[in-house]
Design an enzyme around this catalytic site. Sequence first.
Site, PDB file in Angstrom:
ATOM      1  N   ARG A 244      -6.678   5.085   3.723  1.00  8.48           N
ATOM      2  CA  ARG A 244      -7.250   4.538   4.964  1.00  8.48           C
ATOM      3  C   ARG A 244      -7.574   5.736   5.848  1.00  8.48           C
ATOM      4  O   ARG A 244      -6.680   6.325   6.478  1.00  8.48           O
ATOM      5  CB  ARG A 244      -6.244   3.594   5.632  1.00  8.48           C
TER       6      ARG A 244
ATOM      7  N   ARG B 176      -5.009 -11.154   2.853  1.00  9.87           N
ATOM      8  CA  ARG B 176      -5.047  -9.734   2.489  1.00  9.87           C
ATOM      9  C   ARG B 176      -4.046  -9.454   1.367  1.00  9.87           C
ATOM     10  O   ARG B 176      -4.351  -8.721   0.417  1.00  9.87           O
ATOM     11  CB  ARG B 176      -4.700  -8.863   3.715  1.00  9.87           C
TER      12      ARG B 176
END
Length: 293
Positions: free
Chosen positions: A101, A280
């Site tokens: 990320r 998710r």
Amino acid sequence: MHFLTIDDLTTDELAGVVDDAAALKRAQADGMPHEALPGRSLAMLFEKPSTRTRVSFEVGMTQLGGHGVFLGDDDIQLGRGEPVADTARALGRYVDAVMARVFDHGDLEEIAAHADVPVVNGLTDDAHPCQALADLLTLREEVGDSGTVAWVGDGNNVAASFTIGAAMMGYDVNVATPEGYALDDSVIARAEEHGDVTATTDPEAAVADAEVVYTDVWVSMGQEDEREQRLDAFEGFQVDDELLGDAAFMHCLPANRGEEVTADVIDGEQSVVWQQAENRLHAQKALLVELVD
């Protein structure tokens, strides 16, 4: 295979991951073990902070019988000047996959070029494909395998991945953004290879026939110095009861109640935001099994 953008998967592969995510969700609800990745490890590189991305990947790997290793800026040598390629090469010798990320999509591509294991995009400034997987599972649960969905707000990384992914899965997509904040033409072109996409600057036109309305924050991480400019530009794009109509409401979170969405909408009966957030977990487990197993 890497998963850097939503269309790194073929249409059939994407549908298969969503199918598997639904099956894993049912298995968890029924209390059935699904340890498909015993003894496998996932390195989780975080240049940008997150709640949902970290918890869903770490818990997901645990439920699959594997292990997630959190690596923040203070835990790795990138912050001390080590080349991205060197970090990637080392990680590839230790783990079975890397989730990163980061801000710069180019850094993610460099990790993928050198890691020698599957690399997953946990978010970059260009794309958020893991969020899109959860969104697609939520769309299937809410409207079935076809329908019209609307994006209202910033043409950002979430919007890009969602627009392409929804088109790949057979949904018609309407995208309403203020002038100067539209999706890149290349994103629209990639989506139009798979389905119908309509881009406009009129939120009311975008939501007119939509079964789902989706928005995101107007000021993302790293854009704080643009805040006042953005709030002015996005006037009229707030999703309130009138704009939402009878549609379901989606948001990738975190949300700013009173800016891009009213509290009545995000906390109301038509909101599927928490279902979307839960998805998710299931979608990423399915993706990891696809990439690592």
